[in-house]
Write an enzyme that holds these catalytic residues in place. Structure first.
Site, PDB file in Angstrom:
ATOM      1  N   LYS A  35       0.846  -1.197   0.000  1.00  0.00           N
ATOM      2  CA  LYS A  35       0.000   0.000   0.000  1.00  0.00           C
ATOM      3  C   LYS A  35       0.881   1.246   0.000  1.00  0.00           C
ATOM      4  O   LYS A  35       2.071   1.163   0.339  1.00  0.00           O
ATOM      5  CB  LYS A  35      -0.893  -0.017   1.240  1.00  0.00           C
ATOM      6  N   ARG A 133     -10.921   0.162  14.278  1.00  0.00           N
ATOM      7  CA  ARG A 133     -10.805   0.853  12.989  1.00  0.00           C
ATOM      8  C   ARG A 133     -11.841   0.248  12.046  1.00  0.00           C
ATOM      9  O   ARG A 133     -12.912   0.798  11.881  1.00  0.00           O
ATOM     10  CB  ARG A 133      -9.364   0.727  12.451  1.00  0.00           C
ATOM     11  N   HIS A 162      -6.235  -7.238  13.107  1.00  0.00           N
ATOM     12  CA  HIS A 162      -5.050  -6.372  13.052  1.00  0.00           C
ATOM     13  C   HIS A 162      -4.726  -5.909  14.472  1.00  0.00           C
ATOM     14  O   HIS A 162      -5.621  -5.556  15.233  1.00  0.00           O
ATOM     15  CB  HIS A 162      -5.357  -5.168  12.151  1.00  0.00           C
ATOM     16  N   ARG A 221       1.486 -10.546   7.671  1.00  0.00           N
ATOM     17  CA  ARG A 221       1.432  -9.358   6.806  1.00  0.00           C
ATOM     18  C   ARG A 221       2.453  -8.306   7.246  1.00  0.00           C
ATOM     19  O   ARG A 221       2.096  -7.184   7.611  1.00  0.00           O
ATOM     20  CB  ARG A 221       0.025  -8.719   6.865  1.00  0.00           C
ATOM     21  N   TYR A 265      15.101  31.093   5.071  1.00  0.00           N
ATOM     22  CA  TYR A 265      13.885  31.758   5.580  1.00  0.00           C
ATOM     23  C   TYR A 265      13.932  31.859   7.101  1.00  0.00           C
ATOM     24  O   TYR A 265      14.415  30.957   7.780  1.00  0.00           O
ATOM     25  CB  TYR A 265      12.649  30.922   5.237  1.00  0.00           C
ATOM     26  N   CYS A 312      13.798  24.519   2.912  1.00  0.00           N
ATOM     27  CA  CYS A 312      12.825  25.169   2.023  1.00  0.00           C
ATOM     28  C   CYS A 312      12.015  24.100   1.284  1.00  0.00           C
ATOM     29  O   CYS A 312      12.238  22.913   1.453  1.00  0.00           O
ATOM     30  CB  CYS A 312      13.540  26.056   1.008  1.00  0.00           C
ATOM     31  N   ASP A 314      12.098  23.223  -1.872  1.00  0.00           N
ATOM     32  CA  ASP A 314      12.839  22.463  -2.874  1.00  0.00           C
ATOM     33  C   ASP A 314      14.335  22.411  -2.638  1.00  0.00           C
ATOM     34  O   ASP A 314      15.054  21.759  -3.389  1.00  0.00           O
ATOM     35  CB  ASP A 314      12.604  23.091  -4.259  1.00  0.00           C
TER      36      ASP A 314
HETATM   37  C1  LIG Z   1      -0.271  -1.718   6.958  1.00  0.00           C
HETATM   38  C2  LIG Z   1      -0.847  -2.968   7.495  1.00  0.00           C
HETATM   39  C3  LIG Z   1      -0.003  -4.040   7.834  1.00  0.00           C
HETATM   40  C4  LIG Z   1       1.499  -3.935   7.867  1.00  0.00           C
HETATM   41  O1  LIG Z   1       1.921  -3.233   9.026  1.00  0.00           O
HETATM   42  P1  LIG Z   1       3.476  -3.115   9.410  1.00  0.00           P
HETATM   43  O2  LIG Z   1       3.443  -2.458  10.717  1.00  0.00           O
HETATM   44  O3  LIG Z   1       4.102  -2.303   8.341  1.00  0.00           O
HETATM   45  O4  LIG Z   1       4.012  -4.499   9.441  1.00  0.00           O
HETATM   46  C5  LIG Z   1      -0.614  -5.236   8.169  1.00  0.00           C
HETATM   47  N1  LIG Z   1      -1.967  -5.344   8.204  1.00  0.00           N
HETATM   48  C6  LIG Z   1      -2.789  -4.319   7.921  1.00  0.00           C
HETATM   49  C7  LIG Z   1      -4.267  -4.499   8.002  1.00  0.00           C
HETATM   50  C8  LIG Z   1      -2.255  -3.092   7.570  1.00  0.00           C
HETATM   51  O5  LIG Z   1      -3.085  -2.065   7.307  1.00  0.00           O
END
Ligand SMILES: *Cc1c(COP(=O)(O)O)cnc(C)c1O
Length: 375
Positions: A35, A133, A162, A221, A265, A312, A314
């Site tokens: 992602k 969530r 999660h 994951r 700046y 800045c 850039d």
């Molecule tokens: C982003 C995400 C992960 C990965 O999380 P990390 O902390 O980068 O390992 C796993 N599961 C879900 C649902 C996520 O949104």
């Protein structure tokens, strides 16, 4: 190509995936979250390298990110992690994405559309065990799993949750993760007790891969770990991972300024003595956050030089001192993979954020240069 570049070390990505694999039971699959353009690393090339290294699933945040991978020819299964809206259902089906589902009405709508298109959609039931969530209540899991199994055009491919604090080592947070784990295993067991088969149970993010081996189930994951950063800074079980992203630029100007001359700046840095200032063509719009000055030092050769004055949009300036050996066009290492260098973690510590926000924040206009593919 411009001087400011993000070098993506795909060999390190493959190395990290192999390190993670060594921690898993032989049957446990890896789903790589790609992602946010693979946390800023470039989703398509990262996904291709990851699949070569043994990743079997990919995860994206949105349907649009899934479409990008499919249009690049990637055929691996792709989970779409954020909740879609109804108008995205056609694309989910067309591009063969596997959405997370959490409620009765969406399951019905998905099934209805899949029926019209004469397709079957693989879905993952997401259970909220403490993140608050997205996800159904653990008490609704059996009802929804049953609904999915009965829907003719859906296939229950996975059940997932999660973790909120798997990357924390405090006693309280470890207990919270343990509690999430138990709510999840109970819900999975109650689904299985009705005779429903769940091909893939998955929960672990990077923190859990590092610290909760019990939570590996059928698939993990891990994002951050694969990109080369440790969610738990210490921890006995630290995996050896290497940063994948390196951010470099070049000196485009060197000039001498007199003592008392201000830089940038706001005029909040003034030379205490005569010195040489180098200008770098990188700024906060590239992702070099303003909060990094004062604080960040960047490497040229074997020496580190502080960024002085405000960063800045850039450009930014570094102080080379009174007798500089640095020359115009020399390469500047902002963060990288060399053990001497800053990493995105160093920048995150200075800016008061997390490495995720640093790598995701490297703007699109910074070209990604992919190296060491397919060794
Ligand atoms: C982003 C995400 C992960 C990965 O999380 P990390 O902390 O980068 O390992 C796993 N599961 C879900 C649902 C996520 O949104």
């Amino acid at each position: 190509m411009r001087a400011t570049k993000a070098i993506i070390h795909l060999d390190n990505l493959e190395y990290n995936i192999k390190q993670i694999k060594q921690r898993l039971a032989p049957h446990t699959k890896i789903c790589l979250p790609v992602k946010a353009d693979a946390y800023g690393h470039g989703a398509v090339r990262t996904a291709i390298a990851a699949i070569r290294a043994g990743v079997s699933y990919l995860a994206v945040a949105s349907v649009q990110e899934g479409i990008e991978l499919r249009e690049a020819g990637i055929v691996a299964p792709i989970i779409s992690l954020s909740l879609p809206i109804l108008e995205e259902i056609d694309s989910i089906i067309e591009y063969k994405l596997e959405p997370l589902v959490i409620d009765e009405s969406f399951i019905n709508e998905l099934n209805r559309t899949a029926e019209m298109q004469r397709k079957t959609v693989a879905v993952h039931l997401k259970i909220d065990t403490g993140m608050s969530r997205i996800g159904c209540k653990p008490s609704e899991a059996v009802k929804l799993a049953t609904q999915i199994v009965r829907a003719k055009h859906l296939r229950l491919q996975g059940v997932a949750t999660h973790f909120a604090v798997a990357d924390s080592e405090t006693e309280e947070n470890r207990n919270f993760t343990r509690q999430q784990f138990e709510h999840f295993t109970d819900a999975v067991a109650s689904i299985r007790n009705t005779g429903i088969t769940i091909p893939i149970v998955h929960a672990a993010n990077s923190g859990a891969v590092q610290a909760f081996p019990d939570a590996q189930f059928d698939m993990v994951r891990p994002g951050l770990l694969a990109y080369g950063y440790h969610p738990l800074k210490r921890g006995a079980s630290s995996l050896d991972v290497k940063p994948v992203m390196e951010l470099i630029t070049q000196v485009v100007l060197i000039k001498q300024i007199r003592a008392g001359t201000s830089v940038s700046y706001g005029r909040d840095w003034t030379a205490a003595e005569d010195t040489y200032i180098a200008t770098l063509p990188i700024g906060y719009a590239d992702g070099l956050r303003r909060a990094l000055s004062p604080g960040l030092k960047v490497r040229i050769g074997n020496e580190f030089f502080p960024i002085v004055g405000k960063i800045c949009m850039d450009q930014c300036m570094i102080d080379l001192g009174s007798k500089p050996w640095v020359q115009r066009w020399d390469e500047v290492h902002i963060f990288g993979t060399d053990t001497r260098d800053n990493t995105a973690q160093t920048l995150a510590d200075i800016a008061g954020t997390i490495p995720y926000e640093i790598t995701c924040g490297i703007h699109k206009r910074v070209p990604r240069v992919f190296i060491n593919e397919c060794r």
